[in-house]
Each structure stands twice: as C-alpha cells, then as structure tokens.
Enzyme design. Structure first.
Site, mmCIF file in Angstrom:
data_model
loop_
_atom_site.group_PDB
_atom_site.id
_atom_site.type_symbol
_atom_site.label_atom_id
_atom_site.label_comp_id
_atom_site.label_asym_id
_atom_site.label_seq_id
_atom_site.Cartn_x
_atom_site.Cartn_y
_atom_site.Cartn_z
ATOM 1 N N THR A 979 0.840 -1.198 0.000
ATOM 2 C CA THR A 979 0.000 0.000 0.000
ATOM 3 C C THR A 979 0.869 1.240 0.000
ATOM 4 O O THR A 979 2.093 1.178 0.103
ATOM 5 C CB THR A 979 -0.905 0.041 1.246
ATOM 6 O OG1 THR A 979 -0.080 0.033 2.406
ATOM 7 C CG2 THR A 979 -1.867 -1.130 1.290
ATOM 8 N N SER A 980 0.220 2.347 -0.055
ATOM 9 C CA SER A 980 0.760 3.672 0.217
ATOM 10 C C SER A 980 2.069 3.944 -0.510
ATOM 11 O O SER A 980 3.147 3.889 0.072
ATOM 12 C CB SER A 980 0.960 3.843 1.727
ATOM 13 O OG SER A 980 1.333 5.183 2.005
ATOM 14 N N THR A 982 3.678 2.337 -2.826
ATOM 15 C CA THR A 982 4.516 1.148 -2.811
ATOM 16 C C THR A 982 5.184 0.952 -1.449
ATOM 17 O O THR A 982 6.381 0.688 -1.357
ATOM 18 C CB THR A 982 5.585 1.190 -3.907
ATOM 19 O OG1 THR A 982 5.108 1.899 -5.023
ATOM 20 C CG2 THR A 982 5.950 -0.212 -4.359
ATOM 21 N N CYS A 983 4.393 1.076 -0.406
ATOM 22 C CA CYS A 983 4.864 0.674 0.925
ATOM 23 C C CYS A 983 4.789 -0.855 0.991
ATOM 24 O O CYS A 983 3.700 -1.434 0.905
ATOM 25 C CB CYS A 983 4.005 1.312 2.005
ATOM 26 S SG CYS A 983 4.219 3.100 2.099
ATOM 27 N N LEU A 984 5.921 -1.482 1.108
ATOM 28 C CA LEU A 984 6.020 -2.936 0.942
ATOM 29 C C LEU A 984 6.399 -3.573 2.275
ATOM 30 O O LEU A 984 7.456 -3.252 2.848
ATOM 31 C CB LEU A 984 7.081 -3.255 -0.113
ATOM 32 C CG LEU A 984 7.252 -4.713 -0.497
ATOM 33 C CD1 LEU A 984 6.011 -5.240 -1.203
ATOM 34 C CD2 LEU A 984 8.487 -4.862 -1.379
#
Length: 1010
Positions: A979-980, A982-984
């Site tokens: 999410t967010s 490309t918060c991985l």
C-alpha cells in the site's frame, strides 16, 4: 520753324550750373521711365512685325492649300492628288472626298498609281495617308466618312487585295505599310478608334487588327495584345462576324513571345486581357495545335503569376484577405471553403496595389476559368498533346490557384472528380516529379529572376501542384482506399484506389522532406520573399519562402506518411535530410530552447508559424516538419521548454512566496477541484489537503508528491466519466466532447476550459493520465482539420455511407440527398443546412465530394467547435501552443498517457527510490524484483497501473516518471497488502510476496499514494 520730327526724344541739358539733391533724383526717375517706355515700344513693334509675318504665312498656306485642293480635285486618284493629301494633312473634307471617290470607283483606282514606274513614290505617300485616315477616325469617330476610311484601310493591309491589284509583290507592300504604321503608334490609335466608333463600324476596324496577326507581322503581336485585347468587354463591342474573325486569326502559337512583355501592362489591363481571352479561345481548344495551346497556357500562367491574389474576386470579397493572412496558422471553420490546400492560403507578402472594380459581365467571363466544364475540357484536349503541353497546363492550374485562392476547392475538386484525378496524379508523379531531386528544385526556387522555362517547367510547378492535388484527394480518401486493403468499397467492384502506391509515397515523402528542409535552410532576402515562379510581376506577390515551405510539407501533415503509417518509418532511413539532422538533433536542443526564449521574451503579440520559421529556423523546422526529427528528441525539446518556463516560475514563487494551498473533500473531488482551481495559476506549486468523510484533515503534500498524484488521478477519473455528459466515447473507448446542445451551455463550457487546464497541468508536470482521446479531437489541439478517414472512428455507419456515395456508379441524384444533415437532440430532430439553402441543393456527381467533405467537417469539427475551443483555451494557458506543434495526434496521445512499448524493468529498477530500511541490496527488495521480472507484460502493466494509475511507461523512460517510483518499508506484518506509494511489508517468503503483490495489483484498487 517747326521741327520735322518731334523733339520729345531730344536730350535735355541743364545749363544752370547747380542743382539740388532732390532735382537729381527726379531726373534719374524720369530717365528710367523713358527707358522702360522705349523698351515697351520696341516690343510692340516686334510683335506687330511677327503678327504680320504670321498672317502673311497663313495667307500663303491658305492660298497654297487652296491651290493644292484645286490640284487635288483635278487628279483625285493620281499620284499628284496623293501628294496634295499628304501636304494638306488632317483635313476631314479632303480625306473624305478622296475616300468616297476611291470607294465609288473601286479598289483598282486605289492601286492604279502603283502599277507604273512610280510605285515607290505611291508607297511612301499611301503609308502617310493610311495614318491620316486612322487619326481622322480617332478624332471624329461619328464622321460620315469613317466607314469609307475603314474600307480603304482594310484594302491596303489585305494581302489578297494588294496582290490581286499589283501582282506578286503585294505581300511585301502590305508588310511595308504595316511596319511603317506600327512604328508610329498604330495600335494605340486603333484602340482609341475601337472604343469610340459605333458597334457596327467596329467590325471593319477589328478586321484590320486581325489582318495584321499572321506570321509576317510578328512585331504587331505585343501591341495587338496590350492595346486591343485589353479593351474592356471587347467581345461585347464587336459584331459576331468580326468576333469570329478576330478569334480565328489570333496567333496563339506566337504568344510565347509575350511572356516577357507584360511589365508595361497595368493590372486592370491584364484582368481584361484574361477575360477577353476566355471569350476568344475556349471554343477553339479542340482544333488548336500543340504549340499554340502550349503558348496560350504559358501566357495565362505568366498573367496569373503577375497579378495580386484575389484580383478576380468581386470587390466585396476582397476585404477578407488581410484577415486571412493574419490568421494563416489557424484552422478555418468556414464551410464555404471546404478544402484547405497548399495554395489556398497564399497571400501577398505586402498589401497589393489597389484593384479595380470589375464589371459584372467581366466577372462572369472570368468565372468560366474555374468552372468544371472549362477545366475538364482542358484536361481532355491536352491528353493527345505532347508532355510539354500537359506540363504547361499543370503550371497554369497552380498559378490559377494562387490568383484565385477562394476557388481552390473548385479547381482541385473539378480535376479530382471530372478530370480523372487519379490519372492526373499518376501522370504528375511518374512523368514530371519522380525523376526530380531536391537539389535541382531548390536551385530553381532560389533564382532571383525568371529564366526561359526549361527545367523550371519540368520540376518545380508539377511538384507543387502534385502536392496540392494529392492533399485535396486525401480529404475524402478512406483508409481502405489509401492502403488498398479492400477489393470492393461502396459496392463497386472497380473502386478507384490510391493513385500512388505506398512505395511511391515513401519516395515522394522523402523528396518533399528534403525540399522542405532545404527551404528552411535556404537564403531569404530582407523581406523574406522570393519570386519563385520567376514572373515579371511584383516581387513577392506570388509565393513567399514561408508559403513554399508550407506547400512542400502540407501533404505530409494533411494525413498521410508518416501519420497514416506511423508503424512503418523505413522511409526515414533513406532520407538524407533525416540522417543529417540526426547528427545534430541532441546538440541542437539548447539552440532551439534559446530561439524559443528569443521569440517569447518581450513580445506581447502572437507570433505566427511563418514568423517563427524566419526568426528561428530550427524552431521553424520543429513546428512545420517535426517528423524529420526523432520523436524522442522532440520530447526532450518539449520537456526543456517546460523546464525553462518552470524554473522562471519557481524563482518567482521563491521570491514572493507564491503557493496555492487548497482543501478538497474526498467525496467531492471534482467539484472542489473546479471551484478552487478553475482560475488558479496551475503552473505554480499547489498544496493538497484531503478532508475525509468524517471531516477530518488528512496530510498535505505539494505538487509532485503522492497526495497530489492521487488527487489528480481521482479528479481525471471523475471529469472524464462519460456519465457526466461532457464526454462521449467511440468504439475504441477514445473520448471526444459531447456534441449535444447541453454541452455548449456556458457552465459546461467552463468545465471544458477547466479540464483543458488540468490536462495542461499533467503535461506540464509530466504526469501520465490513462485517458485516450479520439484522433480527430487531438487534431484540434494542433489547429489541424479532420478528414473523412477520421469519421470511421466516430460514426462507422455514416463513414461507410459516404464511401458508398463517393464510389457510387449510378446517378447520385437517385439517392435523394441534399446539402443538409438531420441532428437529433434530446429526442427532437432538426435539419442543419451545410451550405446556404442546402436543403434545396441536391447532391450530384459533380458536387458529391464537397458534400462528403462538408458532412465530415460538420460531424468532426463544427458540432464540437465551442467545446474544443473552450478546452484548448484552458490547455493553452498552461502549455504554449507552439510547443504542441512539434507533434502529431498519435504523439500527443503518447505525451498524455505514455507509450505502448513493453515495460522495461531494468529501466524501472534503475530509477527506483527506496525509503526506510530498504535499499537495493535488501533481501525483500531483491525478492521483489525477482518476482516482478517473472511477470508477463500484462502483469507488469497491471503493476504500473497500480503504482502510477497509468499502465503505459513514460516515453523517455522511468526517469521522467512523476513522482518517481519508490518502495518504502511498511513493517513486518505479512498479512498486509502492499500500500501507500509502494509501501512494501518485509515478506520473508518470495512465494507470499508474489501472491500478495498479484492480489494487490489485480484487485482493481490503487495505492493510497500518500
């Protein structure tokens, strides 16, 4: 004793011995007065002597003339009588008596003095008498002796009459008389007489003019044309037999001698010359030999080239020329000029000389020049003549377009429809243009003065006319016909195909491109003009350098190679212009940017394309022949323009603290964006603050960050939703403005303007938008027209119907069509006339191409005119129109939404930013890229859409992605999805990472991008 003479002149002597000063002054004044008196007396005496001498001379002349009259009357027909006539001079009574006597006794009495030993004396005298007769007619056209004078004049110049009376030397005698009178103003006097005498008597005097126009009297040709054939409404002044006589005796084969003799003929006389030729010559086309027809066509070409544009128009229609020149770069929406051509926009470089007001009968005769009947007859007649005659015809057609731009559509349409346009295009290409080379053509264009028509006739005009004619044909040529992919179009098994094969178009394109590039590099004078056609008319009237540039690149930007075959650019590999520019393309970017800054800085008024071409040649190439430069290079130039503008803007923001912060409700993004940004400066920084559904403020971020990208993506998704009523989609899901009346309400036009600003902001910031616009709508961004082939994407049924009409073998009138269209708006059908009173104008074989064009123009342009203008008004506030002219429609779409090329993961990986504990060597990052490399292209595009809201990569690579692709640490919770922005999460298993990533990118939900 009284003195014999008076003593008033005797000198007075004062013997007094003294005088005062006043007495001396009085004496001086008296002496001066007496001196003046003596001078005046002498003048009177001298005058009296001169008067007496004059009177004696007059009396003697009168007496001599009386004696000569008596002598004349005693020998009217003899040599002595002729001498008396010459000595007496202009005496109407004597000339009349001689003429009446000769007519009464017959032609033998006229030539009898020439039969003896005094023939030479008779010839000397009769030449002078001939001029006296003509001057008598000009001075007293209504004299009862005029008819007798004319009959005698006809006898003297008639070879048959003279030979019949004096023998084999008759022809030489008639020639001698001709040469004598020509050198003494014969034709000016003849012209004056024709204008003055009665219509019945004009026949005699025109017979005189006609008798001089054979091969033996070549010296009379220029005078005959300039003095007789320029008489206004000459055919209307002549009786029918004389009209036929003059027409049949015109030495058209000798008209080649006149090409360089037009300087001394006024504009008015040239116009009347053309009008008179149109009365005399067309009936004789079928019987004219090739040499005569060629000379006649060349004369018309020279006349047209030497006249100012619109010289043949009615006075009420000439006023629009200045406005047309000022807006030469704009796309006209005037349906009265349904076809835009190469030459139709050509105007004089400077205001032309005052044009005469033409008589309605003259205008009617001139109008026959552009009638389909006249043009078709010329094409038909010249088919049996040599190539030189056909080349002369094509040169004449090109010159006719230049002199009468308002009739260009009629001229080209008549050739395409009724004149075998397909065969003409093939003939021009294969017979005149194919063997040409750019170097020779450029050399001809750059000549300062006209030279005898040799290579010029073979190369340059045919090239320009072919470009014009083919561009016209393309307006109503569908893609099936262009590519020749259908064996049967419109129900006809013998449908005409593209007159040029794709291979020929490749060669033609290469030639035009080389010539266009050479013209942009060519020299111009201080006015930017050249007299290309080399006529002797005013310099710069025919074509300017800028107009020539338009001429040679217009067909390429009208709709064909490379626009219609963008996938096949192999022609570029063989084009020396393309190769030479490739070596300079990248190094030229700073120069081009400097030229653009020079054009833009300190100049409040708009700069036209022609002015840009003159002031900034490299920028001119980008605007006019952009396809000569690689697309990627043009994108770099485009981004450099924006960078320069943005830097100047950012300096202003830093100096004055300019920054726009707006608050947007997540549930009302479109309306809030419209209310807060419709008049804002979108080139500056914009801070976005979201308000969630609970009324709480979310985080704020400036332009270029994820929050702004989320706002922008959501805004575009709403405003381009077809359910809102502003946009419609064709079968390819390409958007175009809604043509219904609802869309042109003022409030909705404001929305179009706002949407244009938003798209401009996206292009300015390099943000890709996953929206596809219809090609005909994108053409409006560039100021270009849409064509028949564009209609296929909008209304396939209407397109197929028009193609059927174009190739219909029967009588189109059987289809009961007229120049009107039926439009349904909210359930109400109304009829729109395409031309004035169009509902009552039937579609025929002759005008069906015009109908096809007008229907296409209405559907593709007129219906969405206001919507398109509002959209473009907003777009141009952000993106300079000059910047967009470097691209075509397909390239604009790539600028907006990216390229359809495969996703280059190496490029993406090399331009990725990492946040938190992540770096390129982190185990999770290594697993992420291993998983992504295992994706197919569809999965890679899904990932790209998930991250950027657009599935297509930027043209210049991911370094241009705004904002940059970034991967940030989202913690160790492996149950979360990415999410967010490309918060991985730190997935430990590559299998889990793959499953979670695929679930995220295929769930039809985007990143939060905050």
């Amino acid at each position: 004793m009284l003195p014999l003479f008076g003593d008033e002149n005797r000198r007075k002597i004062n013997l007094g011995g003294s005088s005062s000063v006043s007495t001396l002054s009085a004496i001086t004044d008296q002496a001066k007065a007496r001196r003046i008196e003596r001078t005046e007396q002498k003048r009177k005496n001298d005058s009296a002597i001169r008067i007496q001498a004059w009177w004696r001379a007059v009396s003697a002349i009168r007496a001599a003339k009386a004696d000569m009259r008596r002598t004349f009357e005693s020998d009217i027909e003899g040599l002595t009588g002729l001498r008396c006539i010459v000595l007496i001079g202009m005496d109407q009574e004597v000339l009349g008596k001689w003429s009446q006597t000769i007519i009464a006794k017959g032609e033998g009495s006229l030539f009898s003095p020439a039969l003896g030993p005094h023939r030479q004396s008779w010839l000397v005298l009769i030449r002078q008498i001939y001029l006296l007769l003509l001057r008598s007619i000009a001075a007293s056209p209504k004299s009862p002796n005029a008819v007798a004078h004319l009959k005698i004049m006809n006898m003297l110049v008639s070879t048959d009459v003279v030979t019949r009376n004096i023998g084999a030397q008759g022809r030489d005698v008639a020639t001698d008389i001709l040469v004598y009178v020509l050198k003494r103003g014969f034709y000016p006097l003849l012209s004056e007489a024709i204008r003055s005498i009665t219509a019945h008597d004009r026949g005699e005097i025109v017979d005189i003019a006609a008798s001089f126009t054979n091969d033996a009297y070549a010296e009379s040709l220029a005078a005959l044309v300039s003095k007789i054939l320029t008489i206004p409404l000459l055919p209307n002044r002549l009786p029918l037999p004389s009209l036929t006589q003059l027409s049949s005796h015109l030495p058209l084969a000798s008209f080649a001698l006149l090409a360089f003799s037009l300087d001394n003929i006024t504009i008015t006389d040239k116009i009347h010359l053309v009008a008179n030729l149109m009365a005399f010559t067309p009936p004789r086309y079928a019987v004219l030999p090739a040499a005569a027809l060629t000379s006649y066509l060349n004369l018309l070409t020279c006349l047209f080239d030497s006249l100012p544009p619109e010289a043949f128009e009615e006075s009420s229609k000439r006023s629009a020329s200045a406005a047309a020149a000022a807006s030469a770069d704009a796309d006209s929406d005037d349906e009265s000029r349904p076809v835009v051509s190469v030459v139709s926009s050509f105007t004089a470089a400077s205001p032309p000389a005052a044009l005469p007001t033409l008589d309605a009968r003259t205008l009617k005769r001139l109008a026959t020049l552009v009638t389909p009947t006249h043009l078709t007859s010329l094409l038909t007649v010249t088919q049996k003549h040599p190539d030189a005659t056909r080349r002369a015809l094509f040169c004449m057609f090109l010159a006719l377009e230049g002199i009468w731009p308002g009739k260009t559509s009629t001229i080209l349409g008549a050739i395409v429809v009724g004149g075998g346009g397909t065969s003409v295009i093939k003939e021009l290409w294969r017979g005149s243009v194919r063997r040409a080379n750019a170097t020779s053509i450029l050399r001809e264009f750059q000549r300062e003065r006209f030279v005898p028509r040799t290579s010029l006739t073979r190369r340059s005009p045919p090239l320009l006319f072919l470009a014009d004619l083919y561009a016209h044909a393309l307006l109503t040529m569908g893609d099936d016909e262009f590519f020749g992919t259908s064996a049967q179009v419109g129900g006809s098994p013998s449908t005409p195909r593209n007159p040029m094969s794709l291979d020929e178009l490749t060669v033609f394109s290469r030639l035009l491109l080389d010539v266009a590039f050479g013209l942009y590099q060519g020299p111009v004078d201080s006015d930017g003009d050249t007299n290309m056609t080399g006529t002797t008319g005013p310099k710069g009237v025919r074509y300017t350098w800028e107009e020539l540039k338009e001429a040679v690149h217009a067909p390429q930007i009208t709709g064909w190679c490379p626009l219609r075959s963008t996938s096949d650019l192999s022609w570029k590999r063989h084009c020396k212009t393309y190769r030479s520019f490739m070596t300079l393309a990248l190094t030229a970017i700073p120069i081009v940017r400097f030229e653009e800054q020079q054009i833009s800085s300190g100049n409040a008024r708009a700069v036209t394309t022609r002015q840009i071409a003159r002031l900034a040649p490299r920028l001119g190439i980008l605007h006019n022949i952009p396809f000569s430069i690689p697309f990627s290079t043009r994108v770099q130039v485009f981004r450099s323009f924006i960078y320069s503008d943005a830097m100047a803007r950012r300096q202003l923001d830093d100096t004055y603290g300019h920054r726009l912060n707006i608050i947007v409700r997540r549930e009302n993004i479109a309306q809030d964006g419209f209310d807060r940004l419709r008049d804002a400066d979108l080139k500056g920084r914009i801070g976005i603050t979201f308000i969630d559904k609970f009324g709480e403020e979310e985080c704020r971020e400036l332009t270029g960050g994820g929050v702004f990208k989320e706002f922008f993506t959501s805004l575009c998704k709403e405003v381009f939703d077809t359910d809102r009523g502003l946009w419609l989609a064709n079968k390819k899901n390409e958007l175009y403005p809604n043509p219904h009346t609802y869309a042109v309400e003022s409030h909705n036009l404001n929305w179009y303007r706002f949407i244009g600003r938003i798209i401009g902001k996206a292009m300015y910031e390099g943000i890709l938008v996953d929206i596809a616009f219809a090609g005909f709508f994108l053409a409006k961004w560039l100021g270009k027209q849409s064509f028949l082939d564009d209609l296929a994407s909008l209304d396939p049924e209407l397109y197929n119907g028009l193609i059927f009409l174009k190739h219909y073998a029967g009588n189109p009138e059987d289809l009961s069509l007229n120049f009107a269209v039926a439009v349904e708006d909210f359930g109400v059908t109304k009829t729109i006339d395409l031309i004035p009173n169009g509902s009552n104008v039937a579609v025929t074989k002759e005008n069906r191409l015009q109908y096809i064009y007008l229907v296409s123009h209405y559907r593709l342009s007129k219906q969405i005119k206001q919507q398109s203008e509002a959209f473009f008004e907003g777009l141009s506030e952000i993106i300079d129109h000059k910047w967009l002219k470097m691209f075509n429609q397909q390239e604009l779409q790539i600028l907006i939404g990216g390229t359809d090329s495969p996703v280059d993961l190496e490029d993406l990986q090399g331009n990725t930013q990492y946040g938190g504990i992540f770096d390129a060597n982190h185990a999770t990052i290594i697993s992420f890229w291993r998983v992504v490399h295992s994706f197919d292209q569809e999965q890679r595009r899904a990932l790209l859409r998930f991250v950027t809201s657009c599935s297509r990569p930027p043209l210049l690579g991911f370094k241009e992605l705004v904002p940059n692709f970034a991967i940030r640490d989202a913690g160790s919770d492996e149950l979360r999805l990415p999410t967010s922005s490309t918060c991985l999460p730190r997935y430990q298993s590559e299998k889990v990472l793959r499953a979670k990533l695929l679930q995220a990118i295929t769930s039809n939900a985007g990143f939060d991008l905050s």
